[in-house]
Design an enzyme around this catalytic site. Structure first.
Site, short mmCIF file in Angstrom:
data_model
loop_
_atom_site.label_atom_id
_atom_site.label_comp_id
_atom_site.label_asym_id
_atom_site.label_seq_id
_atom_site.Cartn_x
_atom_site.Cartn_y
_atom_site.Cartn_z
CD GLU A 206 40.95 35.63 43.57
OE1 GLU A 206 40.74 36.71 44.15
OE2 GLU A 206 41.66 34.74 44.05
CE LYS A 338 46.67 33.58 49.15
NZ LYS A 338 47.64 34.23 48.24
C1 2PG Z 1 46.16 36.53 46.75
C2 2PG Z 1 45.43 35.37 46.11
C3 2PG Z 1 43.94 35.50 46.22
P1 2PG Z 1 46.60 33.89 44.32
O1 2PG Z 1 47.15 37.06 46.22
O2 2PG Z 1 45.81 36.94 47.85
O3 2PG Z 1 43.46 36.73 45.73
O4 2PG Z 1 45.81 35.21 44.77
O5 2PG Z 1 45.82 32.72 44.78
O6 2PG Z 1 46.72 34.00 42.82
O7 2PG Z 1 47.94 33.97 45.00
MG MG Z 2 47.57 38.35 48.03
#
Ligand code: 2PG
Ligand code: MG
Length: 434
Positions: A206, A338
Site C-alpha cells: 500500500e 469497506k
Molecule cells: C486492512 C486492509 C487495508 P486488505 O486490513 O485494513 O489496509 O487490507 O485490503 O488487504 O484487507
Molecule cells: Mg484491517
C-alpha cells in the site's frame, strides 16, 4: 420514462495495483448519464467477507474475472434494466435477491460491488452533482480525518513483521489539505531515517516503507522518530494508529509474533498491545485479536477503549448485524467500512448507521488491491465518516484518493469543514471488564 432509468450495465476486465484482473462496471441511464466504478481486492480478508468470483484455472494465477464480467452482462444487466438509479436501495435489493447467497458468491462480490458503486455514480451524474454532494442529500458535509500508512507489514510485506499497518493520524491538522501536508513530511522523514540506517528497501503493498525491522516495536519507535524528525510533536500534532490484522498470525489464545520470536495467548497479546498504547502515542488499534476471538476483543476494548479507538475490520466485515451485536457485547468502539467486504453500498451505509447508533466512530477504508477509482473518498465525505484510510503516501492508486479529498475540500470553499482531532480516539467512557 424517468431520466434516471437504467438502460444498460456493462462490465470489462481492468487491472489493479497488484497487476491482477478486476471488474469495472459502467451504468448507462436513459438521459445519457454514465457511472463507472472498479472493484477493489483485499489481501488480508475476513472469512465472512463477500466472495469475489474468480475464474480459477491457469491464467493470472486463478484470479481471472471473465465469469464475474459474464455475471454482469448475462444476469445483472437484464435484472437492473428499467430500475431507477436514484433508488440505490431498490437496486441493491435486486442485486442481493438475484445473487441469493449469503456472501454474494454466485454473481461474485467483485461484480456486485462494482455495479452498486457505478449506479451511485450514474445517479449523481444524472442529478448533475458530484457524488459526495449527491450522497449528502442536503446534509452538511465534512472532510474525514486521513489515516495514513507509514510502514507496511504482515500480508502486505511478505510478513517481514507481523503487524500489518503502522499509520499516522495528523490530529493537529485543521483541514484535509493540511493533514496531507503533514503526512508528506512525516512519510519523507521516515524514508530518510530508513536510508540513514541502510534499511531502505522500497515500499510494501500500500505504498508504506518496507519494514526492514528486527521487531514489531521497532516500527513504532521509528514512526515516532519520523514524526519528530519532520518537526512535529508525537501525540500532540501527530498520533499513531496500528492495524494489527491479528487473524493473519493467530487465533484465539495462539498468536505467533514471528518478528518478536514469541508466542502469546489472548491475555498476553491484549496486555502487550495495551502496553504499546501507553508507551507510544497510539490512539487507534484495528483488529487487535483474531476474528474469532470475541473474548479478546471485549477484553482489549475494556482495557483501552476509553482512550483508544478499537476498530473492527475482519471482525465486523462491514456488517450492520455484527456491529450491533459487538456494540451490545462491548467489543470495539469503531467500524472499518469497506464496501466490497459486504457487497453493496446500501449495506455499507447500514453498517455505518448501526455504528452511529452505537455511538461508534466510522472509518471508510480502501483495500490493499486498488485502482485509480476514488469512490470511497466521496462515500466518506458524503456520509460524514469520521476517518478515511487508503494506505500510504505513495503510489498513484493511493494518491488518487488523497488528491480527490483535496479537490472536494476546495470545491466546498468557505463551507468546508474538517473532522479534526475530535473525530478519532476512544469513547471517553470507561467500560467495566467482565
Ligand atoms: C486492512 C486492509 C487495508 P486488505 O486490513 O485494513 O489496509 O487490507 O485490503 O488487504 O484487507
Ligand atoms: Mg484491517
Amino acid at each position: 420514462m424517468t431520466k434516471s432509468e437504467i438502460r444498460n450495465v456493462h462490465a470489462r476486465r481492468v487491472w489493479d495495483s497488484r497487476g491482477r484482473p478486476t471488474v469495472e462496471a459502467e451504468v448507462h441511464l436513459a438521459d445519457g448519464s454514465i457511472g463507472r466504478a472498479i472493484a477493489p481486492a483485499g489481501a488480508s480478508r475476513g472469512s465472512n467477507e463477500a466472495i469475489d468470483r474468480r475464474d480459477q484455472g491457469k491464467a493470472f494465477g486463478g484470479m481471472g474475472v471473465a465469469q464475474a464480467v459474464k455475471s454482469v452482462h448475462e444476469e445483472i444487466a437484464p435484472a437492473l434494466r428499467g430500475l431507477s438509479a436514484a433508488d440505490q436501495a431498490a437496486v441493491d435489493r435486486r442485486l442481493i435477491e438475484l445473487d441469493g447467497t449469503a456472501l454474494k458468491s454466485r454473481l461474485g462480490g467483485n461484480a456486485v460491488i462494482a455495479v452498486s458503486m457505478a449506479v451511485a455514480h450514474a445517479a449523481a451524474a444524472c442529478a448533475g452533482e458530484p457524488l459526495w454532494r449527491y450522497l449528502a442529500a442536503g446534509r452538511p458535509v465534512r472532510l474525514p480525518m486521513p489515516i495514513i500508512q507509514i510502514f507496511g507489514g504482515g500480508a502486505h510485506a511478505g510478513r517481514r513483521i507481523d503487524l500489518q499497518d503502522f499509520l499516522l493520524v495528523p490530529i493537529g491538522a485543521t483541514s484535509f489539505d493540511e493533514a496531507t501536508a503533514i503526512a508528506a513530511e512525516v512519510y519523507r522523514a521516515a524514508g530518510l531515517l530508513m536510508e540513514e540506517r541502510g534499511l531502505l528497501r522500497g515500499v510494501a503493498d500500500e505504498g508504506g516503507w518496507w519494514p526492514e525491522f528486527s521487531s514489531n516495536e521497532e516500527a513504532l519507535s521509528e514512526a515516532v522518530r519520523a514524526i519528530e524528525k519532520a518537526g512535529f510533536r508525537p501525540g500532540e500534532n501527530v498520533s499513531l494508529a496500528i492495524d494489527v490484522a491479528a487473524s493473519q498470525f493467530g487465533r484465539k489464545d495462539r498468536y505467533k509474533l514471528t518478528a518478536d520470536k514469541t508466542e502469546l495467548d489472548t491475555a498476553g497479546l491484549v496486555k502487550r498491545l495495551a502496553e504499546w498504547c501507553v508507551r507510544y502515542p497510539i490512539i487507534s488499534v484495528e483488529d487487535p485479536v483474531a476474528e474469532d476471538d470475541h473474548d479478546g476483543m471485549r477484553a482489549f476494548t475494556a482495557a483501552v477503549g476509553e482512550r483508544v479507538q478499537v476498530i473492527g475490520d475482519d471482525y465486523l466485515v462491514t456488517s450492520a448485524e455484527r456491529v450491533t451485536k459487538a456494540a451490545a457485547a462491548g467489543a470495539c468502539n469503531a467500524v472499518l467500512l469497506k464496501p466490497n467486504q459486504i457487497g453493496t453500498l446500501t449495506e455499507t451505509l447500514a453498517a455505518s448507521d448501526a455504528a452511529r447508533r452505537a455511538g461508534w466512530r466510522t472509518i471508510v477504508s480502501a483495500r490493499s488491491g486498488k485502482t485509480e477509482d476514488f469512490t470511497i473518498v466521496h462515500l466518506a465525505t458524503g456520509w460524514g465518516a469520521d476517518q478515511l484510510k487508503v494506505g500510504s503516501f505513495a503510489r498513484s492508486e493511493r494518491m488518487a484518493k488523497w488528491n480527490e479529498g483535496i479537490r472536494i475540500e476546495e470545491a466546498l470553499g468557505a463551507a468546508a469543514r474538517f473532522a479534526g482531532r475530535d473525530a478519532v480516539g476512544g469513547t471517553g467512557r470507561r467500560v467495566a471488564a467482565e
